[in-house]
Design a protein around this motif. Sequence first.
Motif, PDB file in Angstrom:
ATOM      1  N   LEU A  58     -52.127  31.964 -65.365  1.00 15.84           N
ATOM      2  CA  LEU A  58     -52.655  32.518 -64.119  1.00 15.84           C
ATOM      3  C   LEU A  58     -52.487  31.526 -62.979  1.00 15.84           C
ATOM      4  O   LEU A  58     -52.149  31.911 -61.862  1.00 15.84           O
ATOM      5  N   ALA A  59     -52.705  30.254 -63.237  1.00 15.39           N
ATOM      6  CA  ALA A  59     -52.518  29.237 -62.198  1.00 15.39           C
ATOM      7  C   ALA A  59     -51.083  29.278 -61.681  1.00 15.39           C
ATOM      8  O   ALA A  59     -50.856  29.210 -60.471  1.00 15.39           O
ATOM      9  N   GLY A  60     -50.118  29.440 -62.582  1.00 18.28           N
ATOM     10  CA  GLY A  60     -48.720  29.536 -62.167  1.00 18.28           C
ATOM     11  C   GLY A  60     -48.472  30.750 -61.292  1.00 18.28           C
ATOM     12  O   GLY A  60     -47.775  30.661 -60.274  1.00 18.28           O
ATOM     13  N   VAL A  61     -49.049  31.882 -61.679  1.00 22.15           N
ATOM     14  CA  VAL A  61     -48.904  33.111 -60.893  1.00 22.15           C
ATOM     15  C   VAL A  61     -49.489  32.912 -59.500  1.00 22.15           C
ATOM     16  O   VAL A  61     -48.865  33.259 -58.489  1.00 22.15           O
ATOM     17  N   LEU A  62     -50.673  32.330 -59.421  1.00 18.08           N
ATOM     18  CA  LEU A  62     -51.324  32.142 -58.122  1.00 18.08           C
ATOM     19  C   LEU A  62     -50.565  31.134 -57.264  1.00 18.08           C
ATOM     20  O   LEU A  62     -50.481  31.299 -56.038  1.00 18.08           O
ATOM     21  N   HIS A  63     -50.003  30.102 -57.880  1.00 21.55           N
ATOM     22  CA  HIS A  63     -49.185  29.140 -57.114  1.00 21.55           C
ATOM     23  C   HIS A  63     -47.962  29.852 -56.532  1.00 21.55           C
ATOM     24  O   HIS A  63     -47.593  29.617 -55.373  1.00 21.55           O
ATOM     25  N   ARG A  64     -47.325  30.717 -57.310  1.00 23.73           N
ATOM     26  CA  ARG A  64     -46.158  31.463 -56.805  1.00 23.73           C
ATOM     27  C   ARG A  64     -46.573  32.409 -55.681  1.00 23.73           C
ATOM     28  O   ARG A  64     -45.865  32.548 -54.680  1.00 23.73           O
ATOM     29  N   GLU A  65     -47.714  33.067 -55.827  1.00 26.15           N
ATOM     30  CA  GLU A  65     -48.206  33.966 -54.771  1.00 26.15           C
ATOM     31  C   GLU A  65     -48.480  33.185 -53.484  1.00 26.15           C
ATOM     32  O   GLU A  65     -48.145  33.638 -52.397  1.00 26.15           O
ATOM     33  N   LEU A  66     -49.080  32.015 -53.621  1.00 28.62           N
ATOM     34  CA  LEU A  66     -49.380  31.188 -52.454  1.00 28.62           C
ATOM     35  C   LEU A  66     -48.098  30.717 -51.774  1.00 28.62           C
ATOM     36  O   LEU A  66     -47.988  30.746 -50.540  1.00 28.62           O
ATOM     37  N   ALA A  67     -47.109  30.335 -52.558  1.00 27.15           N
ATOM     38  CA  ALA A  67     -45.824  29.904 -51.985  1.00 27.15           C
ATOM     39  C   ALA A  67     -45.147  31.061 -51.257  1.00 27.15           C
ATOM     40  O   ALA A  67     -44.596  30.876 -50.162  1.00 27.15           O
ATOM     41  N   ALA A  68     -45.196  32.250 -51.842  1.00 23.95           N
ATOM     42  CA  ALA A  68     -44.601  33.425 -51.191  1.00 23.95           C
ATOM     43  C   ALA A  68     -45.338  33.743 -49.894  1.00 23.95           C
ATOM     44  O   ALA A  68     -44.713  34.105 -48.888  1.00 23.95           O
ATOM     45  N   MET A  69     -46.647  33.583 -49.899  1.00 26.31           N
ATOM     46  CA  MET A  69     -47.436  33.826 -48.698  1.00 26.31           C
ATOM     47  C   MET A  69     -47.060  32.818 -47.611  1.00 26.31           C
ATOM     48  O   MET A  69     -46.902  33.170 -46.440  1.00 26.31           O
ATOM     49  N   ASP A  75     -44.209  31.366 -47.288  1.00 22.08           N
ATOM     50  CA  ASP A  75     -42.883  31.760 -46.794  1.00 22.08           C
ATOM     51  C   ASP A  75     -42.999  32.885 -45.767  1.00 22.08           C
ATOM     52  O   ASP A  75     -42.314  32.858 -44.731  1.00 22.08           O
ATOM     53  N   ARG A  76     -43.843  33.862 -46.040  1.00 16.38           N
ATOM     54  CA  ARG A  76     -44.022  34.977 -45.092  1.00 16.38           C
ATOM     55  C   ARG A  76     -44.638  34.484 -43.785  1.00 16.38           C
ATOM     56  O   ARG A  76     -44.237  34.904 -42.698  1.00 16.38           O
ATOM     57  N   ILE A  77     -45.593  33.568 -43.879  1.00 17.02           N
ATOM     58  CA  ILE A  77     -46.204  32.999 -42.675  1.00 17.02           C
ATOM     59  C   ILE A  77     -45.159  32.252 -41.855  1.00 17.02           C
ATOM     60  O   ILE A  77     -45.091  32.390 -40.628  1.00 17.02           O
ATOM     61  N   GLY A  78     -44.326  31.475 -42.532  1.00 15.11           N
ATOM     62  CA  GLY A  78     -43.261  30.748 -41.829  1.00 15.11           C
ATOM     63  C   GLY A  78     -42.311  31.695 -41.114  1.00 15.11           C
ATOM     64  O   GLY A  78     -41.918  31.450 -39.963  1.00 15.11           O
ATOM     65  N   ALA A  79     -41.930  32.780 -41.792  1.00 16.83           N
ATOM     66  CA  ALA A  79     -41.039  33.763 -41.173  1.00 16.83           C
ATOM     67  C   ALA A  79     -41.702  34.403 -39.961  1.00 16.83           C
ATOM     68  O   ALA A  79     -41.055  34.581 -38.913  1.00 16.83           O
ATOM     69  N   LEU A  80     -42.970  34.722 -40.069  1.00 17.80           N
ATOM     70  CA  LEU A  80     -43.688  35.315 -38.930  1.00 17.80           C
ATOM     71  C   LEU A  80     -43.770  34.334 -37.763  1.00 17.80           C
ATOM     72  O   LEU A  80     -43.634  34.735 -36.602  1.00 17.80           O
ATOM     73  N   GLN A  81     -43.966  33.067 -38.048  1.00 14.04           N
ATOM     74  CA  GLN A  81     -44.019  32.071 -36.975  1.00 14.04           C
ATOM     75  C   GLN A  81     -42.665  31.956 -36.274  1.00 14.04           C
ATOM     76  O   GLN A  81     -42.613  31.838 -35.045  1.00 14.04           O
ATOM     77  N   ARG A  82     -41.591  32.018 -37.046  1.00 16.98           N
ATOM     78  CA  ARG A  82     -40.257  31.980 -36.429  1.00 16.98           C
ATOM     79  C   ARG A  82     -40.027  33.225 -35.569  1.00 16.98           C
ATOM     80  O   ARG A  82     -39.506  33.136 -34.452  1.00 16.98           O
ATOM     81  N   HIS A  83     -40.408  34.381 -36.077  1.00 11.08           N
ATOM     82  CA  HIS A  83     -40.254  35.627 -35.309  1.00 11.08           C
ATOM     83  C   HIS A  83     -41.082  35.572 -34.032  1.00 11.08           C
ATOM     84  O   HIS A  83     -40.626  36.013 -32.966  1.00 11.08           O
ATOM     85  N   ARG A  84     -42.283  35.035 -34.139  1.00 11.12           N
ATOM     86  CA  ARG A  84     -43.156  34.933 -32.973  1.00 11.12           C
ATOM     87  C   ARG A  84     -42.530  34.031 -31.912  1.00 11.12           C
ATOM     88  O   ARG A  84     -42.570  34.337 -30.718  1.00 11.12           O
ATOM     89  N   ALA A  85     -41.942  32.938 -32.344  1.00  7.16           N
ATOM     90  CA  ALA A  85     -41.319  32.008 -31.397  1.00  7.16           C
ATOM     91  C   ALA A  85     -40.166  32.681 -30.662  1.00  7.16           C
ATOM     92  O   ALA A  85     -40.008  32.506 -29.442  1.00  7.16           O
ATOM     93  N   VAL A  86     -39.373  33.465 -31.371  1.00  2.00           N
ATOM     94  CA  VAL A  86     -38.258  34.166 -30.728  1.00  2.00           C
ATOM     95  C   VAL A  86     -38.791  35.178 -29.719  1.00  2.00           C
ATOM     96  O   VAL A  86     -38.320  35.255 -28.576  1.00  2.00           O
TER      97      VAL A  86
END
Length: 115
Positions: free
Chosen positions: A82-93, A95-106
Amino acid sequence: MRIGELAQRTGVSTRLLRYYGEQGLLTPSRDANGYRSFDEDDVVRVRQIRRLLAAGLTTGVIASALRCARGEEARLDLCPELAGVLHRELAAMDDRIGALQRHRAVLAGYLSADR
């Protein structure tokens, strides 16, 4: 208790409770007449589901996490899997936050160029 009472006690619609059942998150018993029957543990289970959904987890991840959830606050006893699953979910989240920040900057660049 019937599904309507569970809905009233948890603030979750009957439609959503049925969906939780379809996803394997709730497993009500069936009365002789075919009606779903829930018990007190299901009140806690629905509250756990809601807490885990609020953390941004999918129902698929929640199905795994519920085995480790304790109490209405859905405290998790983290096993390595479960810890592995949650770490992967957090990393994916992240990544999505980073993409949104890039989109916001544009988008902000378009607006500042308009001035």
